[in-house]
Design a protein around this motif. Structure first.
Motif, mmCIF file in Angstrom:
data_model
loop_
_atom_site.group_PDB
_atom_site.id
_atom_site.type_symbol
_atom_site.label_atom_id
_atom_site.label_comp_id
_atom_site.label_asym_id
_atom_site.label_seq_id
_atom_site.Cartn_x
_atom_site.Cartn_y
_atom_site.Cartn_z
ATOM 1 N N ALA A 179 0.732 -1.162 0.021
ATOM 2 C CA ALA A 179 0.008 -0.060 0.139
ATOM 3 C C ALA A 179 0.956 1.154 -0.009
ATOM 4 N N GLU A 180 1.962 1.320 0.847
ATOM 5 C CA GLU A 180 2.812 2.562 0.828
ATOM 6 C C GLU A 180 3.362 2.654 -0.683
ATOM 7 N N ARG A 181 3.768 1.600 -1.225
ATOM 8 C CA ARG A 181 4.344 1.578 -2.876
ATOM 9 C C ARG A 181 3.264 2.220 -3.655
ATOM 10 N N LEU A 182 2.001 1.717 -3.535
ATOM 11 C CA LEU A 182 1.058 2.162 -4.341
ATOM 12 C C LEU A 182 0.618 3.693 -4.200
ATOM 13 N N LEU A 183 0.663 4.275 -2.803
ATOM 14 C CA LEU A 183 0.499 5.325 -2.659
ATOM 15 C C LEU A 183 1.618 6.351 -2.372
ATOM 16 N N SER A 184 2.581 6.148 -2.985
ATOM 17 C CA SER A 184 4.016 6.763 -2.661
ATOM 18 C C SER A 184 3.783 8.124 -3.248
ATOM 19 N N LYS A 185 3.052 8.427 -3.951
ATOM 20 C CA LYS A 185 2.820 9.886 -4.627
ATOM 21 C C LYS A 185 1.509 10.550 -4.044
ATOM 22 N N GLY A 186 0.958 9.870 -3.028
ATOM 23 C CA GLY A 186 -0.333 10.354 -2.360
ATOM 24 C C GLY A 186 -1.728 9.957 -2.823
ATOM 25 N N GLU A 187 -1.679 9.577 -4.130
ATOM 26 C CA GLU A 187 -2.808 9.084 -4.893
ATOM 27 C C GLU A 187 -2.702 7.541 -5.219
ATOM 28 N N PHE A 188 -3.929 6.949 -5.392
ATOM 29 C CA PHE A 188 -3.888 5.603 -5.768
ATOM 30 C C PHE A 188 -4.262 5.533 -7.484
ATOM 31 N N ASP A 189 -3.370 4.661 -7.970
ATOM 32 C CA ASP A 189 -3.555 4.309 -9.398
ATOM 33 C C ASP A 189 -4.142 3.161 -9.453
ATOM 34 N N SER A 190 -5.057 2.911 -10.364
ATOM 35 C CA SER A 190 -5.836 1.854 -10.796
ATOM 36 C C SER A 190 -4.934 0.420 -10.773
ATOM 37 N N THR A 191 -5.220 -0.532 -10.032
ATOM 38 C CA THR A 191 -4.144 -1.848 -9.976
ATOM 39 C C THR A 191 -5.111 -2.988 -10.108
ATOM 40 N N LEU A 192 -4.311 -3.873 -10.760
ATOM 41 C CA LEU A 192 -4.829 -5.233 -10.855
ATOM 42 C C LEU A 192 -3.916 -6.218 -10.013
ATOM 43 N N LEU A 193 -4.536 -7.316 -9.306
ATOM 44 C CA LEU A 193 -3.931 -8.042 -8.651
ATOM 45 C C LEU A 193 -3.870 -9.544 -9.344
#
Length: 301
Positions: free
Chosen positions: A140-154
């Motif tokens: 989560a910290e990596r995905l939110l590193s810029k303060g926003e959430f980018d659409s992500t597939l798992l």
């Protein structure tokens, strides 16, 4: 302490088994109880347990599962009210108290091309749902590193831990204050029981369960004003259309797909179509290692 928690979850799941099978389940060594994933019941065969190394029959000398024991399992799971659970039972599964799930096979009763009931139950799969809090914190910290959430597939093959990771990732971003709308079609993520999530999906998450994703996603957009829409297992073209529509409304997406990696994803026509829409920016590939599961992050655009 963590192992004892896992053993406790195993025993909570085993409590839904008929008495004879429950006693067998309690005989499993605690080291195996802590990592067991499923109980498998098939009429005419001994009960088995799914361990990380595969499905194992530890009770070969015991009598085979009887049809009546499958009926008892269904009664215990529905708290002896099958009518109240008819909507999910006709889909072949049953969410039960505590966050567990039972899948059934049997003879389908068809009307107008739709399964309306299952009779003569022949097999069952009691999944031991385990809540792995904290596994998504670093991701989560990596995905939110810029303060926003980018659409992500798992991404992972079946049984790779997508749903477990999805649940904890939803919890993490929800705790960060993002409003999450969860389309929990099969009730496996939040595992709502009488309106209350049995699993922790965070303080800012709204759950719509038991509703097809293609219907649930527009409903969430209209009613809950989510910043992120999350869903488990994209499997149909209508799911893709709903997600594309949501992305067009400025909503970010979080979803799972059965695929080992992005290369495999591109080979499947339906998912190649999903990538062409360019609504997902990143993919997380789940890999099993000797040390546990590892999460590799790839850019899609």
């Amino acid at each position: 302490m963590m192992q004892q928690d896992e053993i406790a979850r195993y025993r909570q799941a085993a409590a839904f088994l008929p008495v004879r099978l429950r006693r067998l389940a309690e005989m499993l060594p605690e080291a195996d109880q802590a990592v067991a994933e499923e109980f498998r019941l098939r009429t005419g065969r001994p009960m088995t347990v799914l361990l990380p190394g595969g499905e194992t029959c530890l009770w070969q000398s015991e009598p085979a599962v009887e049809p009546e024991e499958l009926e008892t399992l269904c009664d215990l799971g529905t708290e002896f009210s099958r009518y109240a659970a008819a909507e999910t039972l006709r889909e072949g599964f049953l969410p039960v108290k505590g966050g567990f799930r039972i899948g059934f096979c049997g003879s389908a009763v068809m009307k107008g091309g739709v399964c309306t009931n299952l009779t003569d139950l022949s097999s069952a799969d009691l999944r031991i749902a385990r809540e792995k809090r904290g596994i998504a914190v670093d991701l989560a910290e990596r995905l939110l590193s810029k303060g926003e959430f980018d659409s992500t597939l798992l991404l992972s093959p079946p049984g790779g831990g997508k749903t477990t990771l999805l649940r904890d990732l939803i919890r993490c971003v929800s705790q960060k204050g993002f409003r999450v709308g969860l389309a929990d079609e099969r009730g496996e993520v939040a595992v709502c029981y009488r309106g209350k999530p049995q699993m922790d999906v965070g303080p800012c998450t709204d759950v719509l369960d038991g509703c097809p994703k293609a219907v649930a996603i527009p409903m969430l957009l209209r009613t809950m004003n989510p910043q992120i829409v999350a869903a488990d297992e994209i499997t149909a073209e209508e799911d893709i259309r709903a997600m594309t529509m949501a992305a067009g409304c400025g909503v970010k997406l979080l979803a799972t797909i059965h695929a080992a990696n992005v290369a495999e994803l591109r080979k499947k026509p339906l998912y190649a179509q999903l990538l062409e829409t360019k609504v997902f920016n990143r993919a997380v590939c789940i890999r099993r290692t000797d040390a546990g599961r590892a999460y590799g992050l790839e850019e899609l655009q």
